[in-house]
Design a protein around this motif. Structure first.
Motif, PDB file in Angstrom:
ATOM      1  N   GLY A 182     109.590  55.891  65.742  1.00  0.00           N
ATOM      2  CA  GLY A 182     110.042  54.967  64.654  1.00  0.00           C
ATOM      3  C   GLY A 182     108.425  54.852  64.120  1.00  0.00           C
ATOM      4  O   GLY A 182     106.978  55.710  65.397  1.00  0.00           O
ATOM      5  N   PRO A 183     107.589  54.558  63.195  1.00  0.00           N
ATOM      6  CA  PRO A 183     106.677  54.521  62.391  1.00  0.00           C
ATOM      7  C   PRO A 183     105.977  53.150  63.101  1.00  0.00           C
ATOM      8  O   PRO A 183     106.626  52.441  63.369  1.00  0.00           O
ATOM      9  CB  PRO A 183     107.091  54.130  60.794  1.00  0.00           C
ATOM     10  N   TYR A 184     104.700  53.134  62.944  1.00  0.00           N
ATOM     11  CA  TYR A 184     103.451  52.651  63.195  1.00  0.00           C
ATOM     12  C   TYR A 184     102.804  52.304  61.889  1.00  0.00           C
ATOM     13  O   TYR A 184     102.565  52.794  61.567  1.00  0.00           O
ATOM     14  CB  TYR A 184     102.961  52.581  64.711  1.00  0.00           C
ATOM     15  N   PHE A 185     102.403  51.285  62.279  1.00  0.00           N
ATOM     16  CA  PHE A 185     101.310  50.647  60.659  1.00  0.00           C
ATOM     17  C   PHE A 185     100.111  49.374  61.762  1.00  0.00           C
ATOM     18  O   PHE A 185     100.362  48.658  62.247  1.00  0.00           O
ATOM     19  CB  PHE A 185     102.468  49.532  60.042  1.00  0.00           C
ATOM     20  N   ALA A 186      98.759  50.103  61.132  1.00  0.00           N
ATOM     21  CA  ALA A 186      97.879  49.266  61.733  1.00  0.00           C
ATOM     22  C   ALA A 186      96.728  49.340  61.111  1.00  0.00           C
ATOM     23  O   ALA A 186      96.729  50.017  60.080  1.00  0.00           O
ATOM     24  CB  ALA A 186      97.438  50.137  62.784  1.00  0.00           C
ATOM     25  N   VAL A 187      95.509  47.854  61.138  1.00  0.00           N
ATOM     26  CA  VAL A 187      94.472  47.490  60.639  1.00  0.00           C
ATOM     27  C   VAL A 187      93.389  48.193  61.495  1.00  0.00           C
ATOM     28  O   VAL A 187      93.460  47.583  62.564  1.00  0.00           O
ATOM     29  CB  VAL A 187      95.012  46.725  59.834  1.00  0.00           C
ATOM     30  N   GLY A 188      92.499  48.616  60.760  1.00  0.00           N
ATOM     31  CA  GLY A 188      91.321  48.340  61.992  1.00  0.00           C
ATOM     32  C   GLY A 188      90.103  46.991  61.212  1.00  0.00           C
ATOM     33  O   GLY A 188      90.391  46.987  60.963  1.00  0.00           O
ATOM     34  N   THR A 189      90.402  46.822  62.755  1.00  0.00           N
ATOM     35  CA  THR A 189      89.848  45.459  62.646  1.00  0.00           C
ATOM     36  C   THR A 189      88.265  44.972  62.901  1.00  0.00           C
ATOM     37  O   THR A 189      87.167  44.446  62.513  1.00  0.00           O
ATOM     38  CB  THR A 189      89.783  44.333  64.175  1.00  0.00           C
ATOM     39  N   CYS A 190      87.781  46.607  63.658  1.00  0.00           N
ATOM     40  CA  CYS A 190      86.205  46.195  64.293  1.00  0.00           C
ATOM     41  C   CYS A 190      85.698  47.461  65.365  1.00  0.00           C
ATOM     42  O   CYS A 190      87.029  48.264  64.759  1.00  0.00           O
ATOM     43  CB  CYS A 190      85.375  45.321  65.225  1.00  0.00           C
ATOM     44  N   GLY A 191      85.132  48.217  64.412  1.00  0.00           N
ATOM     45  CA  GLY A 191      83.922  49.546  65.316  1.00  0.00           C
ATOM     46  C   GLY A 191      82.456  50.041  65.250  1.00  0.00           C
ATOM     47  O   GLY A 191      82.397  49.700  64.290  1.00  0.00           O
ATOM     48  N   LYS A 192      82.641  50.508  66.140  1.00  0.00           N
ATOM     49  CA  LYS A 192      81.178  51.392  65.883  1.00  0.00           C
ATOM     50  C   LYS A 192      80.920  52.816  66.520  1.00  0.00           C
ATOM     51  O   LYS A 192      81.708  53.688  66.783  1.00  0.00           O
ATOM     52  CB  LYS A 192      80.294  50.487  66.916  1.00  0.00           C
ATOM     53  N   ILE A 193      80.549  53.586  65.665  1.00  0.00           N
ATOM     54  CA  ILE A 193      79.860  54.742  65.861  1.00  0.00           C
ATOM     55  C   ILE A 193      78.636  54.638  66.937  1.00  0.00           C
ATOM     56  O   ILE A 193      77.489  54.788  66.970  1.00  0.00           O
ATOM     57  CB  ILE A 193      79.538  55.672  64.772  1.00  0.00           C
ATOM     58  N   LYS A 194      78.775  55.048  68.117  1.00  0.00           N
ATOM     59  CA  LYS A 194      77.607  54.720  69.417  1.00  0.00           C
ATOM     60  C   LYS A 194      77.112  56.225  69.521  1.00  0.00           C
ATOM     61  O   LYS A 194      77.091  56.565  69.629  1.00  0.00           O
ATOM     62  CB  LYS A 194      77.714  53.994  70.657  1.00  0.00           C
ATOM     63  N   ALA A 195      75.663  55.514  69.875  1.00  0.00           N
ATOM     64  CA  ALA A 195      74.618  56.777  69.644  1.00  0.00           C
ATOM     65  C   ALA A 195      73.784  56.565  70.757  1.00  0.00           C
ATOM     66  O   ALA A 195      73.161  55.144  71.006  1.00  0.00           O
ATOM     67  CB  ALA A 195      73.567  57.384  69.027  1.00  0.00           C
ATOM     68  N   ASP A 196      73.999  57.417  71.966  1.00  0.00           N
ATOM     69  CA  ASP A 196      72.589  56.844  73.512  1.00  0.00           C
ATOM     70  C   ASP A 196      71.262  57.172  72.866  1.00  0.00           C
ATOM     71  O   ASP A 196      70.378  58.258  73.089  1.00  0.00           O
ATOM     72  CB  ASP A 196      72.988  57.868  74.572  1.00  0.00           C
ATOM     73  N   ALA A 197      70.439  56.152  71.962  1.00  0.00           N
ATOM     74  CA  ALA A 197      69.079  56.411  72.121  1.00  0.00           C
ATOM     75  C   ALA A 197      68.598  56.488  72.472  1.00  0.00           C
ATOM     76  O   ALA A 197      67.058  56.755  72.379  1.00  0.00           O
ATOM     77  CB  ALA A 197      69.036  54.708  70.595  1.00  0.00           C
ATOM     78  N   SER A 198      68.567  55.443  73.724  1.00  0.00           N
ATOM     79  CA  SER A 198      68.027  55.639  74.781  1.00  0.00           C
ATOM     80  C   SER A 198      67.683  57.579  75.214  1.00  0.00           C
ATOM     81  O   SER A 198      65.698  57.902  76.260  1.00  0.00           O
ATOM     82  CB  SER A 198      68.138  54.940  75.867  1.00  0.00           C
ATOM     83  N   ALA A 199      68.547  57.824  75.196  1.00  0.00           N
ATOM     84  CA  ALA A 199      67.840  59.323  75.796  1.00  0.00           C
ATOM     85  C   ALA A 199      67.015  59.809  74.161  1.00  0.00           C
ATOM     86  O   ALA A 199      66.204  60.720  75.346  1.00  0.00           O
ATOM     87  CB  ALA A 199      69.400  59.952  75.454  1.00  0.00           C
ATOM     88  N   LEU A 200      66.447  59.547  73.615  1.00  0.00           N
ATOM     89  CA  LEU A 200      65.392  59.994  72.900  1.00  0.00           C
ATOM     90  C   LEU A 200      64.494  59.192  73.090  1.00  0.00           C
ATOM     91  O   LEU A 200      63.225  59.785  71.710  1.00  0.00           O
ATOM     92  CB  LEU A 200      66.134  60.074  71.076  1.00  0.00           C
ATOM     93  N   GLY A 201      64.024  58.454  74.315  1.00  0.00           N
ATOM     94  CA  GLY A 201      63.205  57.778  74.445  1.00  0.00           C
ATOM     95  C   GLY A 201      63.153  56.684  73.601  1.00  0.00           C
ATOM     96  O   GLY A 201      61.795  56.278  72.744  1.00  0.00           O
ATOM     97  N   GLN A 202      64.111  56.461  72.589  1.00  0.00           N
ATOM     98  CA  GLN A 202      63.900  54.923  71.776  1.00  0.00           C
ATOM     99  C   GLN A 202      64.434  54.291  71.945  1.00  0.00           C
ATOM    100  O   GLN A 202      65.369  53.686  73.454  1.00  0.00           O
ATOM    101  CB  GLN A 202      64.623  54.885  69.984  1.00  0.00           C
ATOM    102  N   THR A 203      63.945  52.848  71.644  1.00  0.00           N
ATOM    103  CA  THR A 203      64.390  51.364  71.982  1.00  0.00           C
ATOM    104  C   THR A 203      65.335  50.200  70.729  1.00  0.00           C
ATOM    105  O   THR A 203      65.728  51.238  69.853  1.00  0.00           O
ATOM    106  CB  THR A 203      63.635  50.128  72.152  1.00  0.00           C
TER     107      THR A 203
END
Length: 205
Positions: free
Chosen positions: A121-142
């Motif tokens: 059957g069908p599903y229905f969904a609403v996005g509640t929260c989310g992040k696009i995460k990047a490993d800043a420490s790998a670039l020597g950043q804080t």
């Protein structure tokens, strides 16, 4: 004569197993939790592991036919290692949805405490929260290199699609696997859609 008696006994036993069903006509509810293996099409990204958890409801028209629905929290997204400034950086899309699946299902009762089931059957969904995460420490950043998945010019919050679910129920515990494919585009003007393979356990009261 002995062969006929054995055959008759086997048929009677099978009839008795089918006739005895733990699940009776009416409403019941339960709790569910499991693991997602999810991705977004046309992004050249890798699958990532998420989770799902929530409440499950059923109305059984008879021991073999039911309507199933629920409300659950489901984490989707994808991930990939990309090269930036000569360094491999892991990027993760974490998208959390509040999801309502509505399925029509069938059940085969093998004994009082054991049955097989399948539903779609069908599903229905609403996005509640989310992040696009990047490993800043790998670039020597804080600090944080995170951005909002559903922010300005981000992903659409509404998602809808179709799902399949099948499994076995043993003494009110359901062990199941399923697949979902989203019909709604994750981003406008793209051909990106959510898909999700999941496994889980449900306890029905």
């Amino acid at each position: 004569m002995k062969a006929k008696a054995l055959l008759l006994g086997g048929l009677l036993a099978c009839t008795a197993l089918t006739a005895n069903a733990q699940v009776k006509k009416g409403f019941r509810a339960g709790i569910t939790a499991g693991m997602n293996v999810t991705n977004i099409t046309d992004m050249n990204m890798d699958c990532r592991i998420g989770f799902n958890a929530g409440a499950r409801f059923e109305y059984n028209f008879n021991p073999n036919l039911y309507l199933g629905w629920g409300v659950q929290w489901s984490m989707k997204g994808n991930m990939k290692e990309v090269e930036e400034r000569g360094v491999n950086v892991k990027v993760k899309d974490n998208a959390h949805y509040l999801e309502i699946p509505v399925n029509i299902g069938g059940r085969i009762n093998l004994s009082d405490d054991l049955s097989l089931f399948g539903e779609t059957g069908p599903y229905f969904a609403v996005g509640t929260c989310g992040k696009i995460k990047a490993d800043a420490s790998a670039l020597g950043q804080t600090g944080s290199a995170d951005t909002d998945f559903f922010g300005d010019n981000g992903a659409n919050r509404f998602d809808a699609g179709w799902g399949l679910r099948a499994g076995v129920e043993v003494s009110s515990f359901q062990i199941h696997m399923g697949y979902e494919y989203g019909f709604t585009k994750v981003w406008d003007n793209t051909s990106a859609h959510n898909w999700n393979f999941n496994v889980g356990v449900t306890y029905m009261f």
